[in-house]
Design a protein around this motif. Structure first.
Motif, PDB file in Angstrom:
ATOM      1  N   ARG A  30      -1.108  -7.279   9.346  1.00  0.00           N
ATOM      2  CA  ARG A  30       0.049  -6.462   9.709  1.00  0.00           C
ATOM      3  C   ARG A  30       1.262  -6.867   8.886  1.00  0.00           C
ATOM      4  O   ARG A  30       1.510  -8.042   8.663  1.00  0.00           O
ATOM      5  CB  ARG A  30       0.337  -6.664  11.195  1.00  0.00           C
ATOM      6  CG  ARG A  30       1.619  -6.044  11.689  1.00  0.00           C
ATOM      7  CD  ARG A  30       1.753  -6.197  13.174  1.00  0.00           C
ATOM      8  NE  ARG A  30       0.803  -5.259  13.748  1.00  0.00           N
ATOM      9  CZ  ARG A  30       0.547  -5.159  15.037  1.00  0.00           C
ATOM     10  NH1 ARG A  30       1.137  -5.951  15.891  1.00  0.00           N
ATOM     11  NH2 ARG A  30      -0.312  -4.276  15.486  1.00  0.00           N
ATOM     12  N   ILE A  31       2.019  -5.841   8.457  1.00  0.00           N
ATOM     13  CA  ILE A  31       3.297  -6.061   7.791  1.00  0.00           C
ATOM     14  C   ILE A  31       4.380  -5.511   8.705  1.00  0.00           C
ATOM     15  O   ILE A  31       4.306  -4.363   9.141  1.00  0.00           O
ATOM     16  CB  ILE A  31       3.367  -5.332   6.425  1.00  0.00           C
ATOM     17  CG1 ILE A  31       2.308  -5.886   5.472  1.00  0.00           C
ATOM     18  CG2 ILE A  31       4.766  -5.475   5.823  1.00  0.00           C
ATOM     19  CD1 ILE A  31       2.179  -5.092   4.182  1.00  0.00           C
ATOM     20  N   VAL A  45      -3.677  -3.702   6.809  1.00  0.00           N
ATOM     21  CA  VAL A  45      -3.547  -4.320   5.494  1.00  0.00           C
ATOM     22  C   VAL A  45      -4.683  -5.329   5.313  1.00  0.00           C
ATOM     23  O   VAL A  45      -4.997  -6.090   6.221  1.00  0.00           O
ATOM     24  CB  VAL A  45      -2.173  -5.003   5.350  1.00  0.00           C
ATOM     25  CG1 VAL A  45      -2.048  -5.722   4.023  1.00  0.00           C
ATOM     26  CG2 VAL A  45      -1.061  -3.986   5.538  1.00  0.00           C
ATOM     27  N   ARG A  46      -5.267  -5.326   4.129  1.00  0.00           N
ATOM     28  CA  ARG A  46      -6.373  -6.250   3.850  1.00  0.00           C
ATOM     29  C   ARG A  46      -5.859  -7.502   3.150  1.00  0.00           C
ATOM     30  O   ARG A  46      -4.976  -7.429   2.291  1.00  0.00           O
ATOM     31  CB  ARG A  46      -7.418  -5.572   2.985  1.00  0.00           C
ATOM     32  CG  ARG A  46      -8.079  -4.392   3.701  1.00  0.00           C
ATOM     33  CD  ARG A  46      -9.189  -3.836   2.886  1.00  0.00           C
ATOM     34  NE  ARG A  46     -10.175  -4.851   2.622  1.00  0.00           N
ATOM     35  CZ  ARG A  46     -11.354  -4.934   3.243  1.00  0.00           C
ATOM     36  NH1 ARG A  46     -11.669  -4.066   4.153  1.00  0.00           N
ATOM     37  NH2 ARG A  46     -12.204  -5.893   2.929  1.00  0.00           N
ATOM     38  N   GLU A  49      -4.469  -7.939  -0.769  1.00  0.00           N
ATOM     39  CA  GLU A  49      -3.742  -6.797  -1.330  1.00  0.00           C
ATOM     40  C   GLU A  49      -2.374  -7.250  -1.804  1.00  0.00           C
ATOM     41  O   GLU A  49      -1.748  -8.114  -1.197  1.00  0.00           O
ATOM     42  CB  GLU A  49      -3.513  -5.711  -0.265  1.00  0.00           C
ATOM     43  CG  GLU A  49      -4.610  -4.719  -0.110  1.00  0.00           C
ATOM     44  CD  GLU A  49      -4.202  -3.554   0.791  1.00  0.00           C
ATOM     45  OE1 GLU A  49      -3.782  -2.511   0.254  1.00  0.00           O
ATOM     46  OE2 GLU A  49      -4.328  -3.691   2.017  1.00  0.00           O
ATOM     47  N   LEU A  51       1.484  -6.830  -1.914  1.00  0.00           N
ATOM     48  CA  LEU A  51       2.389  -6.278  -0.908  1.00  0.00           C
ATOM     49  C   LEU A  51       2.838  -4.873  -1.291  1.00  0.00           C
ATOM     50  O   LEU A  51       2.852  -3.965  -0.460  1.00  0.00           O
ATOM     51  CB  LEU A  51       3.591  -7.212  -0.726  1.00  0.00           C
ATOM     52  CG  LEU A  51       4.643  -6.787   0.284  1.00  0.00           C
ATOM     53  CD1 LEU A  51       4.042  -6.584   1.669  1.00  0.00           C
ATOM     54  CD2 LEU A  51       5.755  -7.822   0.328  1.00  0.00           C
ATOM     55  N   ALA A  54      -0.045  -2.445  -0.737  1.00  0.00           N
ATOM     56  CA  ALA A  54      -0.296  -2.270   0.691  1.00  0.00           C
ATOM     57  C   ALA A  54       0.720  -1.320   1.314  1.00  0.00           C
ATOM     58  O   ALA A  54       0.362  -0.448   2.114  1.00  0.00           O
ATOM     59  CB  ALA A  54      -0.262  -3.625   1.397  1.00  0.00           C
ATOM     60  N   ARG A  58       0.194   3.000   2.463  1.00  0.00           N
ATOM     61  CA  ARG A  58       0.432   3.369   3.861  1.00  0.00           C
ATOM     62  C   ARG A  58       1.738   4.145   4.035  1.00  0.00           C
ATOM     63  O   ARG A  58       2.295   4.204   5.117  1.00  0.00           O
ATOM     64  CB  ARG A  58       0.385   2.110   4.709  1.00  0.00           C
ATOM     65  CG  ARG A  58      -1.054   1.571   4.779  1.00  0.00           C
ATOM     66  CD  ARG A  58      -1.135   0.094   5.056  1.00  0.00           C
ATOM     67  NE  ARG A  58      -2.522  -0.360   4.974  1.00  0.00           N
ATOM     68  CZ  ARG A  58      -3.103  -0.792   3.843  1.00  0.00           C
ATOM     69  NH1 ARG A  58      -2.435  -0.823   2.715  1.00  0.00           N
ATOM     70  NH2 ARG A  58      -4.359  -1.191   3.858  1.00  0.00           N
TER      71      ARG A  58
END
Length: 149
Positions: A30-31, A45-46, A49, A51, A54, A58
């Motif tokens: 999660r961001i 988010v994997r 990735e 930033l 990612a 999204r």
């Protein structure tokens, strides 16, 4: 190109590939993306990735205003994707390109929490603040969400 530059670029690419390969099957991360208009949580988010990638995948841009159109597209040379990463975030260490760019105006002097989204690899949950200004350099004002999406 000099041999040292080629070797450095290869080492960086190899590190990214190793992180991505080791992340296969990893739990989604999660961001937490904060702007002047509030907090947006980006799920799925994997690990491994970038930033910047990612966020863009999204529907969230790490760029303000015109820098959404005028940027280096992830090469780490323009500095327009600069963000502040919270202390509890789990990300890769700054690489040499990132340290060099963040040490120059308008960002300098470099800070451990100021990162280029295009060079920062997500390794765990991440807290991000996007500041105002073409390069996200105004530390006293968060950018409006409309500038970041």
């Amino acid at each position: 190109l000099s041999l040292a530059l080629v070797v450095t670029a290869f080492a960086m690419a190899s590190t990214r590939l190793a992180i991505v390969l080791s992340a296969a099957g990893a739990a989604a991360l999660r961001i937490r993306y904060e702007t002047a208009d509030g907090l947006r949580v980006v799920d799925g988010v994997r690990k491994g990735e970038l930033l910047r990638t990612a966020l863009l995948r999204r529907g969230v841009s790490p760029h303000n205003g015109n820098s959404k159109l005028i940027n280096c597209r992830g090469l780490g040379t323009c500095g327009t994707c600069a963000v502040e990463i919270s202390g509890e975030s789990v990300v890769s260490p700054q690489n040499a390109r990132e340290q060099l760019r963040l040490g120059l105006p308008p960002h300098g002097p470099a800070s451990a929490n100021r990162r280029l989204a295009c060079q920062c690899i997500v390794l765990g949950d991440v807290g991000v603040k996007k500041y105002d200004g073409m390069w996200g350099q105004a530390p006293s004002m968060l950018a409006p969400a409309s500038a970041g999406t």
